[in-house]
Scaffold this active site. Structure first.
Site, PDB file in Angstrom:
ATOM      1  N   CYS A  80      -7.265  54.721  -3.140  1.00 33.93           N
ATOM      2  CA  CYS A  80      -6.182  54.508  -4.107  1.00 33.93           C
ATOM      3  C   CYS A  80      -4.923  53.989  -3.398  1.00 33.93           C
ATOM      4  O   CYS A  80      -4.897  52.844  -2.976  1.00 33.93           O
ATOM      5  CB  CYS A  80      -5.942  55.771  -4.921  1.00 33.93           C
ATOM      6  SG  CYS A  80      -5.033  55.462  -6.463  1.00 33.93           S
ATOM      7  N   HIS A 178     -11.029  57.903  -6.214  1.00 31.69           N
ATOM      8  CA  HIS A 178     -10.807  59.129  -5.436  1.00 31.69           C
ATOM      9  C   HIS A 178     -12.120  59.893  -5.252  1.00 31.69           C
ATOM     10  O   HIS A 178     -12.398  60.817  -6.020  1.00 31.69           O
ATOM     11  CB  HIS A 178      -9.825  60.046  -6.174  1.00 31.69           C
ATOM     12  CG  HIS A 178      -8.420  59.548  -6.238  1.00 31.69           C
ATOM     13  ND1 HIS A 178      -7.451  59.928  -5.341  1.00 31.69           N
ATOM     14  CD2 HIS A 178      -7.817  58.704  -7.107  1.00 31.69           C
ATOM     15  CE1 HIS A 178      -6.308  59.346  -5.655  1.00 31.69           C
ATOM     16  NE2 HIS A 178      -6.502  58.592  -6.716  1.00 31.69           N
ATOM     17  N   GLU A 180     -12.797  62.097  -3.138  1.00 30.92           N
ATOM     18  CA  GLU A 180     -12.547  63.461  -2.637  1.00 30.92           C
ATOM     19  C   GLU A 180     -12.448  64.486  -3.753  1.00 30.92           C
ATOM     20  O   GLU A 180     -12.525  65.696  -3.478  1.00 30.92           O
ATOM     21  CB  GLU A 180     -11.272  63.477  -1.774  1.00 30.92           C
ATOM     22  CG  GLU A 180      -9.955  63.394  -2.526  1.00 30.92           C
ATOM     23  CD  GLU A 180      -9.566  61.998  -2.982  1.00 30.92           C
ATOM     24  OE1 GLU A 180      -8.484  61.867  -3.579  1.00 30.92           O
ATOM     25  OE2 GLU A 180     -10.345  61.039  -2.757  1.00 30.92           O
TER      26      GLU A 180
END
Length: 199
Positions: A80, A178, A180
């Site tokens: 991002c 994202h 994660e």
């Protein structure tokens, strides 16, 4: 071989990236100072606000040393806002905004719209078996890719169909989304393999 991967700890999902990296066998450490940067094999630049991270890099006197490490071949992964910071060119940036550069792409900041227009979709990513669930939060997309960079994934359906959302150039990896936050560590696994290949 255990690689040491730093996570730039100025803003964003630092703990989530550390956890994902540790779960795929890397030694992950937060990086806020040059001595911490000097001690890592590679760096993850998490999401957040690209303009704020740019200012904080300079405030912490990390911008120059990090750019030098990248130019010397240190592997890095940007998600991002991290994608924006590793791009050579940015559209929609604020006046004076700088990037670290390294990936021959033009990225459009906040391309998918505001926070309320955040969305999720499954992606096919080159080098990863099976679909990866992408979470896009005020995300950029890649408008142009230079000859040195390779497209790894595009949005497959919906209003943003065809938009480029993952790119690799040598030991640099960038994604609009994202990974994660999903619990799927395959993007981090891909990056750790890239790091191992450079050592």
């Amino acid at each position: 071989m255990t690689v040491t991967v730093g996570v730039l700890a100025l803003q964003g999902d630092v703990r989530e990236h550390v956890h994902a990296l540790e779960s795929v066998g890397a030694h992950a450490v937060p990086v806020r100072r040059q001595r911490e940067l000097d001690a890592v094999d590679a760096l993850v630049i998490p999401g957040g606000e690209s303009t704020t991270i740019d200012k904080l890099l300079r405030a912490f006197e990390l911008f120059g040393p990090l750019q030098e490490r990248l130019r010397a071949g240190m592997p890095a992964y940007g998600s991002c806002a991290g994608m924006i910071l590793l791009a050579d060119r940015v559209l929609g940036g604020i006046e004076g905004q700088q990037t670290l550069g390294g990936v021959d792409v033009t990225v459009r900041r906040n391309a998918f719209g505001r926070q309320v227009e955040s969305f999720e979709t499954d992606l096919d990513i080159a080098g990863i078996d099976g679909p990866v669930h992408g979470v896009f939060i005020r995300a950029p997309w890649v408008e142009e890719v230079g000859p040195a960079a390779s497209v790894l994934a595009r949005v497959e359906s919906g209003p943003a169909a065809g938009r480029i959302v993952a790119v690799r150039q040598g030991s640099l990896l960038v994604t609009s989304f994202h990974p994660e936050v999903t619990g799927d560590t395959r993007v981090h696994q891909l990056f750790v393999e890239i790091v191992r290949d450079t050592l």
